[in-house]
Design an enzyme around this catalytic site. Sequence first.
Site, PDB file in Angstrom:
ATOM      1  N   LYS A  17     -83.549  54.983 100.332  1.00  0.00           N
ATOM      2  CA  LYS A  17     -83.598  55.361 101.753  1.00  0.00           C
ATOM      3  C   LYS A  17     -82.526  56.406 102.066  1.00  0.00           C
ATOM      4  CE  LYS A  17     -81.910  53.246 106.034  1.00  0.00           C
ATOM      5  NZ  LYS A  17     -80.559  53.777 105.927  1.00  0.00           N
ATOM      6  N   ASN A  18     -81.324  56.150 101.589  1.00  0.00           N
ATOM      7  CA  ASN A  18     -80.220  57.039 101.967  1.00  0.00           C
ATOM      8  C   ASN A  18     -80.229  58.357 101.211  1.00  0.00           C
ATOM      9  OD1 ASN A  18     -79.435  55.226 103.839  1.00  0.00           O
ATOM     10  ND2 ASN A  18     -77.680  54.421 102.706  1.00  0.00           N
ATOM     11  N   ARG A  87     -79.859  56.971 111.729  1.00  0.00           N
ATOM     12  CA  ARG A  87     -78.595  57.690 111.541  1.00  0.00           C
ATOM     13  C   ARG A  87     -78.819  59.030 110.837  1.00  0.00           C
ATOM     14  NH1 ARG A  87     -73.616  58.087 113.591  1.00  0.00           N
ATOM     15  NH2 ARG A  87     -72.292  59.123 112.105  1.00  0.00           N
ATOM     16  N   ASP A 111     -77.912  51.832 112.389  1.00  0.00           N
ATOM     17  CA  ASP A 111     -77.349  50.488 112.437  1.00  0.00           C
ATOM     18  C   ASP A 111     -76.072  50.427 113.263  1.00  0.00           C
ATOM     19  OD1 ASP A 111     -79.235  49.125 110.906  1.00  0.00           O
ATOM     20  OD2 ASP A 111     -78.331  49.825 109.046  1.00  0.00           O
ATOM     21  N   ASP A 299     -72.469  48.548 102.248  1.00  0.00           N
ATOM     22  CA  ASP A 299     -73.819  48.053 102.519  1.00  0.00           C
ATOM     23  C   ASP A 299     -74.103  46.730 101.793  1.00  0.00           C
ATOM     24  OD1 ASP A 299     -74.142  50.307 104.004  1.00  0.00           O
ATOM     25  OD2 ASP A 299     -75.813  51.125 102.877  1.00  0.00           O
ATOM     26  N   VAL A 321     -64.681  50.089 105.449  1.00  0.00           N
ATOM     27  CA  VAL A 321     -65.485  51.228 105.924  1.00  0.00           C
ATOM     28  C   VAL A 321     -66.035  50.982 107.334  1.00  0.00           C
ATOM     29  CG1 VAL A 321     -67.398  52.782 105.371  1.00  0.00           C
ATOM     30  CG2 VAL A 321     -66.081  51.733 103.516  1.00  0.00           C
TER      31      VAL A 321
END
Length: 412
Positions: A17-18, A87, A111, A299, A321
């Site tokens: 996804k990222n 995002r 998120d 994550d 983070v």
Amino acid sequence: MHGGARLVGEVDVVGAKNSVLKLMAAALLAPGTTTITNCPQILDVPLMGDVLRGLGCQVDIDGDTCVIETPEELSHLADSAAMGKLRASVCVLGPLVGRLRKAKVALPGGDAIGQRPLDMHQSGLRKLGATAAIEHGCVVAEAEQLKGAQIWLDFPSVGATENILMAAVLAEGTTILDNAAREPEIVDLCTMLQQMGAKIEGAGTSTLTVHGVSSLQPTQHRVIGDRIVGATWAFAAVTTRGDITVRGVNPHHIELVLEKLRTAGAEITVEEESFRVVMPERPKAVDYVTLPFPGFATDLQPFAIALSAVSDGTAMITENVYEARFRFVEEMIRLGADARTDGHHAVVRGIERLSSAPTWASDIRAGAGLVLAGLCADGVTEVYDVFHIDRGYPGFVENLNRLGATVIRVPA
Ligand code: UD1
């Protein structure tokens, strides 16, 4: 989900996804047809398609293939309704500034995991010669000329690295980006940009050197496997004392995770694009510290907490983070976890078995983490707001049931 199942079997993981969302944004850099394969079938991909359509692209998504027709004349105004739903939409900023020398990009959504400012994105563009400010809910950037520069990031931000990189590839001269993010998804983006004709050195290191070129060509690219989803299944195997073979992920992208799980007692074998995680006994507690890559990914923090909750011993989890990610601990306490937080730290004392309860997903990973925890709880656990999980995990319920869990999705 019914607690008590041991997850056993094989699972295939598709593209990250990222990565895919940034690769789709990169298609803006070159007029013509860009084809991206191994795309995950998750909600964010069509949403990003809508963002690109709003800029004038034609986007066709068919199964795992996404074809983007980028026009010569692009709009600089990214303000479609989809912008606020993810995002990664902010990653159109760099390509638009690179190609058009101007952009007006609505602030992104995504998120709710803590403060997510864009100061480094803006200061990087300013170093390249653009103006950049937030006005009326948009990032507004404009440049007469984009000139390569030496840029130091305060923190190796993934999004800022991507935006600055995608503007710098079409700037005049050389940009040196120091303290850049080193995530595999950044390497994937660099690979695609290089295929498009960009001159980038140092991908995967903290110094990226970009020699600007005057134009780029469209390309075809296969997205790398989703290491966060792959690691989720690794945690699922260990948490449920199961045996899962994960295919489609490069184990080198999650080496630290696999090492942590070995310390917890797992037996792990790796191949080039797959790995097997077997957990023969109750896991031992292990400490985790989240950091940018190659550190332990933030994550994955919910999975570390869920695992610690049923491990033998006490674990300390440090979040460096995203501070709001510890909201997950509140939900774990509903399930009977012996956990507390203090600032950046969570202390989790493992118990033999959690106890089922209704719980609420607050983001993608927290949602998946609650499902793993529910699989270790006595009775039937309910997880609400599972639309979050849909944004990151294609076929999550189907995969769980194939591995031996009993999970039912109840339509809202
Ligand atoms: C990406 C991932 C997200 C992951 C995160 C960290 C996507 C779509 N999302 O998010 O899943 O959790 O990386 O691995 O790829 N920061 C600033 N100023 C900035 C930019 C960031 O202070 O201008 C801070 C953030 O508040 C955060 C840290 O830097 O504390 C890391 O953020 P960043 O790496 O930019 O995360 P994202 O790219 O938003």
